[in-house]
Design a protein around this motif. Structure first.
Motif, mmCIF file in Angstrom:
data_model
loop_
_atom_site.group_PDB
_atom_site.id
_atom_site.type_symbol
_atom_site.label_atom_id
_atom_site.label_comp_id
_atom_site.label_asym_id
_atom_site.label_seq_id
_atom_site.Cartn_x
_atom_site.Cartn_y
_atom_site.Cartn_z
ATOM 1 N N THR A 121 0.842 -1.189 0.000
ATOM 2 C CA THR A 121 0.000 0.000 0.000
ATOM 3 C C THR A 121 0.878 1.240 0.000
ATOM 4 N N VAL A 122 0.377 2.300 -0.569
ATOM 5 C CA VAL A 122 1.031 3.604 -0.509
ATOM 6 C C VAL A 122 -0.034 4.582 -0.041
ATOM 7 N N GLU A 123 0.248 5.275 1.036
ATOM 8 C CA GLU A 123 -0.741 6.186 1.596
ATOM 9 C C GLU A 123 -0.891 7.426 0.718
ATOM 10 N N LEU A 216 -11.032 -2.102 -10.998
ATOM 11 C CA LEU A 216 -11.090 -0.675 -11.261
ATOM 12 C C LEU A 216 -10.802 0.102 -9.977
ATOM 13 N N PRO A 217 -10.302 1.327 -10.092
ATOM 14 C CA PRO A 217 -10.078 2.135 -8.884
ATOM 15 C C PRO A 217 -11.389 2.401 -8.168
ATOM 16 N N ARG A 218 -11.313 2.472 -6.835
ATOM 17 C CA ARG A 218 -12.509 2.641 -6.019
ATOM 18 C C ARG A 218 -12.730 4.085 -5.593
ATOM 19 N N SER A 219 -11.880 4.975 -6.036
ATOM 20 C CA SER A 219 -12.050 6.399 -5.753
ATOM 21 C C SER A 219 -11.745 7.172 -7.021
ATOM 22 N N ASP A 221 -9.791 9.759 -7.227
ATOM 23 C CA ASP A 221 -8.366 10.098 -7.261
ATOM 24 C C ASP A 221 -7.577 8.890 -6.784
ATOM 25 N N PHE A 222 -6.379 8.726 -7.323
ATOM 26 C CA PHE A 222 -5.535 7.594 -6.945
ATOM 27 C C PHE A 222 -4.124 7.873 -7.428
ATOM 28 N N GLY A 223 -3.213 6.914 -7.221
ATOM 29 C CA GLY A 223 -1.809 7.197 -7.455
ATOM 30 C C GLY A 223 -1.122 6.229 -8.394
ATOM 31 N N ILE A 224 0.098 6.607 -8.767
ATOM 32 C CA ILE A 224 0.966 5.780 -9.598
ATOM 33 C C ILE A 224 2.384 5.899 -9.040
ATOM 34 N N GLU A 225 3.087 4.777 -8.987
ATOM 35 C CA GLU A 225 4.430 4.751 -8.426
ATOM 36 C C GLU A 225 5.344 3.933 -9.326
ATOM 37 N N PHE A 243 -2.328 2.511 -7.688
ATOM 38 C CA PHE A 243 -2.837 2.171 -6.364
ATOM 39 C C PHE A 243 -3.862 3.192 -5.907
ATOM 40 N N ASP A 244 -4.802 2.724 -5.100
ATOM 41 C CA ASP A 244 -5.730 3.624 -4.437
ATOM 42 C C ASP A 244 -5.618 3.406 -2.937
ATOM 43 N N ARG A 245 -6.578 3.864 -2.166
ATOM 44 C CA ARG A 245 -6.492 3.752 -0.713
ATOM 45 C C ARG A 245 -6.584 2.309 -0.223
ATOM 46 N N ASP A 246 -7.014 1.394 -1.087
ATOM 47 C CA ASP A 246 -7.135 -0.012 -0.716
ATOM 48 C C ASP A 246 -5.956 -0.854 -1.196
#
Length: 278
Positions: A121-123, A216-219, A221-225, A243-246
Motif C-alpha cells: 500500500t502507498v498512503e 477498477l479504482p474505487r475512488s 483520485d488515486f496514485g501511480i508509483e 494504487f488507491d487507498r485499498d
C-alpha cells in the motif's frame, strides 16, 4: 465551484483538443494521456460489457498527433463467453496515428487456495487523506523510497529517486465525467513520466502504453508509483503500479525512445506547466 477540465470537446463524431491536451514536447502536438483517453472512451462506450473487467488496454503511439480534430474508429475482434477483444484506430486526416486493443475478461469467483501477494500500500497525501481530490486540483508529487513526502511542487522532486504521483485524471470530454476505467488508463500513461524522469528532467518519449487492471479504482483520485526503469542505447522499458487507498489494483508498462535533443527540465517550468502531460 470546481473546474471540470477536459482533454476534448465533442463536435459531432470528432474529438476537438482543448488546451489541456497540448503536449509538453510541443504546443502543436496532443499529449499521450489525451490520446489514450480518447481511445479508452470510444472502446468502453462501444464495446464495454456488463460483467466483464476491462483487464488490459494497449495503445501504440507511433505517430505525432496534431492539435486538430480527431476521430476514433473501433471494431470487435472477439466476442467470447469469457474474453472480449476490440480494437480502436485514432485517425487524423484519414491516417491512423495511434491504435489500441482492449481485452475484457468475465468476472467470477476467485479460485480456491492461497497465493503470495505483496499487499503493498502507498498512503495518499495527508491533504487528501480524508476526502477525494476535486476536479481541477493540481497533482501531488512524491519521490524517494518512502511515500511520506508529498508536495504539489513538481520541480522539487526532480532527481534520481523513485517517483510517484497522486492525481485526479482530467475528464476525457467536456460535460461528461470520466469513468473509473478512463481515469485509470489516463493516469497509467504517466508510467513513462514516473519511470523516465531523472536528474535532468525527462528525455524519453514513450512509443506505447499497456495498462493491466485486476480491478477498477474505487475512488476518483488515486496514485501511480515507479517500479523499474531499464535502459540501453537510447531505448527504455518502464513499469509502474497503480494504487488507491485499498492497495495496488493495476500496472503500467511502456517502451520509450530517447528524445534527448528536446529534454524537458521540470525544475525550470512554471507552476502552470507542471501537470502530467507528456
Amino acid at each position: 465551484m470546481t473546474d471540470r477540465r477536459s482533454f476534448f470537446t465533442l463536435d459531432g463524431g470528432e474529438y476537438v483538443p482543448t488546451r489541456y491536451a497540448r503536449s509538453a514536447w510541443s504546443d502543436e502536438m496532443v499529449n499521450g494521456p489525451a490520446v489514450v483517453a480518447a481511445a479508452a472512451r470510444a472502446l468502453e462506450l462501444e464495446h464495454g460489457r456488463d460483467g466483464f473487467q476491462p483487464a488490459r488496454l494497449t495503445v501504440d503511439l507511433f505517430s505525432p498527433v496534431r492539435v486538430d480534430p480527431l476521430t476514433v474508429r473501433t471494431e470487435a475482434v472477439r466476442s467470447g463467453n469469457r474474453i472480449q477483444v476490440a480494437d480502436a484506430h485514432v485517425v487524423q486526416g484519414g491516417t491512423t496515428v495511434a491504435r489500441a486493443t482492449l481485452v475484457q475478461l468475465r468476472r467470477g469467483d476467485e479460485p480456491a487456495g492461497r497465493i503470495w501477494r505483496s499487499d503493498r500500500t502507498v498512503e495518499p497525501p495527508e491533504q487528501v487523506a480524508s476526502a477525494e481530490m476535486e476536479p481541477g486540483t493540481r497533482p501531488f508529487w512524491g519521490s524517494g523510497d518512502t511515500a511520506g513526502y508529498w508536495s504539489q511542487d513538481m520541480g522539487a522532486h526532480q532527481g534520481d529517486r523513485r517517483k510517484r504521483s497522486w492525481n485526479r485524471s482530467l475528464d476525457v470530454v467536456a460535460d461528461e465525467g470520466a469513468t473509473p476505467f478512463q481515469r485509470a488508463v489516463t493516469l497509467g500513461e504517466a508510467t513513462s513520466l514516473m519511470t523516465n524522469w531523472g536528474t535532468e528532467g525527462i528525455g524519453f518519449i514513450n512509443a506505447d502504453l499497456t495498462v493491466a487492471l485486476a480491478r477498477l479504482p474505487r475512488s476518483a483520485d488515486f496514485g501511480i508509483e515507479a517500479d523499474e526503469h531499464l535502459g540501453a542505447d537510447g531505448v527504455a522499458v518502464g513499469t509502474a503500479s497503480l494504487f488507491d487507498r485499498d492497495g495496488v489494483f493495476g500496472t503500467g508498462t511502456v517502451v520509450a525512445v530517447s528524445n534527448a535533443a528536446r529534454q524537458i527540465d521540470f525544475s525550470r517550468r512554471g507552476p502552470a506547466d507542471k501537470g502530467i502531460r507528456t
